[in-house]
Design an enzyme around this catalytic site. Structure first.
Site, short mmCIF file in Angstrom:
data_model
loop_
_atom_site.label_atom_id
_atom_site.label_comp_id
_atom_site.label_asym_id
_atom_site.label_seq_id
_atom_site.Cartn_x
_atom_site.Cartn_y
_atom_site.Cartn_z
CB SER A 51 18.49 -11.72 -2.63
OG SER A 51 17.95 -10.90 -1.60
CG HIS B 159 13.54 -10.58 2.17
ND1 HIS B 159 13.78 -11.57 3.12
CD2 HIS B 159 14.71 -10.41 1.50
CE1 HIS B 159 15.05 -11.94 3.03
NE2 HIS B 159 15.64 -11.26 2.07
CG ASN C 244 18.62 -14.73 0.57
OD1 ASN C 244 19.17 -15.60 1.23
ND2 ASN C 244 19.25 -14.04 -0.37
CG HIS D 167 17.15 -0.34 17.05
ND1 HIS D 167 17.29 -1.36 16.16
CD2 HIS D 167 16.63 0.71 16.35
CE1 HIS D 167 16.90 -0.95 14.96
NE2 HIS D 167 16.49 0.29 15.06
N GLY E 111 32.97 -7.32 -1.11
CA GLY E 111 33.23 -6.49 -2.28
C GLY E 111 32.18 -6.65 -3.36
NE ARG F 187 26.36 -3.62 -10.80
CZ ARG F 187 25.12 -3.16 -11.04
NH1 ARG F 187 24.10 -3.67 -10.35
NH2 ARG F 187 24.90 -2.23 -11.94
#
Length: 318
Positions: free
Chosen positions: A98, A112, A114, A185, A268, A270
Site C-alpha cells: 500500500s 494511492h 493498494n 457526508h 492490531g 502497526r
C-alpha cells in the site's frame, strides 16, 4: 460471495512479488525525490510483520509511504469477515503493498495504490477443508488543481493494465472506484478516480494473481509522467492553503470509510504504518467556498464529477 474455495494458493510466490513490487517502486521514487527513503522493519507480536519505506520533507514529497506487510492471525478481524460471516473465526494470512504519496507542490496530485491478498485458512475443526482466498486493490488519483491531460493519462494506463483480462474490466473497476472513493457526508468524490476491485478469486489463484500483478506493475507509468509534467509549476501561499484544505477530505475518507485503515487497526497492526497515509499538513474551514470560476472552484465543477476520462480523450481525437 465471489471469493471461493481455493486450490493452489501460493503464499510464497505472492509474498515474493509483493515485496519486490515495493522495492521497485521505492527505488524509482528515491530517484525522483533525490532523498533516500527510511526503511523501517517491524514485527507484529500476534504474527507476521512488514517493511515501511518512507520519506518526510523530501525534495518532491512532503510525505510518502510505501508499505509491505504480511500479517497472520488466528481469527479474521470484523472488517474482513463482515461480508462473509461464514469465515468468521478462521485463521488468516493478509499481505500486500500500500502506498500514499503526498507531494509538496500543489500542482502534483496525491496518489494511492493498494494491492493485497487475503487467505482464510481451514477451520480448526475441518483441517482438510480448502482455504479461501481473495485479492483486492486498485489505484486512484487525487489532484488539488485539475488537468485533463493528467486524468486521461492515468485512466488510460489503468485501462491498459486490465485490457489483457477482458474489455469489461476497466469500466467495471472504474465505476467501482468512483463508488468506493466517495465521501457520502460531503456528497463528493475524493479525487478523479482510477480503478478499484475486491473479492477477486476467479478464474483461479493464478489468474487472479496475474491481474493484480498487472495493476501493480502499471503504477509507475501511470503516475511518474504526471509528476514530471507538474513538479516545476510555480506555486505560492494560495495554492498551498487550498492544498491543505483539500487534504482534509483525504483524512476524512481514510478515518471514516477506508477498509484498509479499519482492517489494520482492528487486526492490531502497526499504528505508525497504518496512519502514514495521512497528509502532514491539513486545514479545515467552516463552510468555505472557493471563488466562482477560480481554479479552485473548477476542481469541483470539472474534475470531481466521476466523468469518463477516456471517452473525453476519444472525443477530442475525433
Amino acid at each position: 460471495m465471489s471469493a471461493s474455495a481455493a486450490a493452489g494458493v501460493d503464499l510464497p510466490a505472492a509474498r515474493t512479488w509483493f515485496s519486490g513490487l515495493q522495492g521497485r517502486i521505492v527505488t524509482a521514487l528515491e530517484a525522483e525525490d533525490g532523498t533516500p527513503f527510511r526503511r523501517d522493519e517491524w514485527v507484529r507480536p500476534e504474527g507476521g510483520g512488514g517493511l515501511s519505506c518512507l520519506v518526510e520533507e523530501g525534495g518532491l514529497f512532503e510525505r510518502a509511504g510505501v508499505l509491505f506487510s504480511h500479517v497472520t492471525g488466528t481469527q479474521l478481524p470484523p472488517s474482513a469477515s463482515a461480508s462473509r460471516p461464514e469465515l468468521a473465526g478462521r485463521g488468516f494470512d493478509a499481505m500486500g503493498v500500500s502506498l500514499v504519496l503526498h507531494p509538496r507542490n500543489p500542482y502534483v496530485p496525491t496518489v494511492h495504490l493498494n494491492v493485497r491478498l487475503f487467505v482464510a485458512r481451514a477451520p480448526v475443526d475441518e483441517p482438510d477443508a480448502a482455504p479461501v482466498f481473495w485479492f483486492g486493490g486498485g489505484m486512484d488519483l487525487t489532484p488539488y488543481y485539475g488537468f485533463a491531460d493528467d486524468a486521461i493519462h492515468f485512466h488510460e494506463r489503468c485501462r491498459a493494465a486490465l485490457a489483457p483480462f477482458g474489455a469489461d474490466r476497466y469500466p467495471a473497476y472504474k465505476r467501482w472506484c468512483d463508488r468506493y472513493f466517495f465521501l457520502k457526508h460531503r456528497n463528493e468524490p475524493r479525487g478523479i478516480g482510477g480503478i478499484f476491485f475486491d473479492d477477486l478469486a476467479a478464474p483461479d489463484f493464478a489468474g487472479a494473481f496475474a491481474l493484480v500483478r498487472s495493476v501493480g506493475d502499471a503504477f509507475l507509468d501511470a503516475y511518474l509522467p504526471i509528476v514530471r509534467r507538474r513538479r516545476v509549476t510555480p506555486y505560492g501561499d494560495r495554492e498551498r492553503d487550498f492544498q491543505a484544505y483539500r487534504r482534509g477530505r483525504y483524512v476524512e475518507f481514510n478515518l471514516v470509510f477506508d477498509r484498509g485503515t479499519l482492517f489494520g487497526l482492528q487486526s492490531g497492526g502497526r499504528t505508525e504504518s497504518i496512519l502514514l497515509s495521512m497528509p502532514p499538513l491539513v486545514r479545515w474551514r467552516y463552510d468555505w467556498k472557493p471563488e466562482a470560476d477560480s481554479p479552485e472552484a473548477r476542481l469541483t465543477t470539472e474534475f470531481l464529477t466521476g466523468r469518463d476520462w477516456i471517452a473525453l480523450n476519444t472525443a477530442a481525437d475525433s
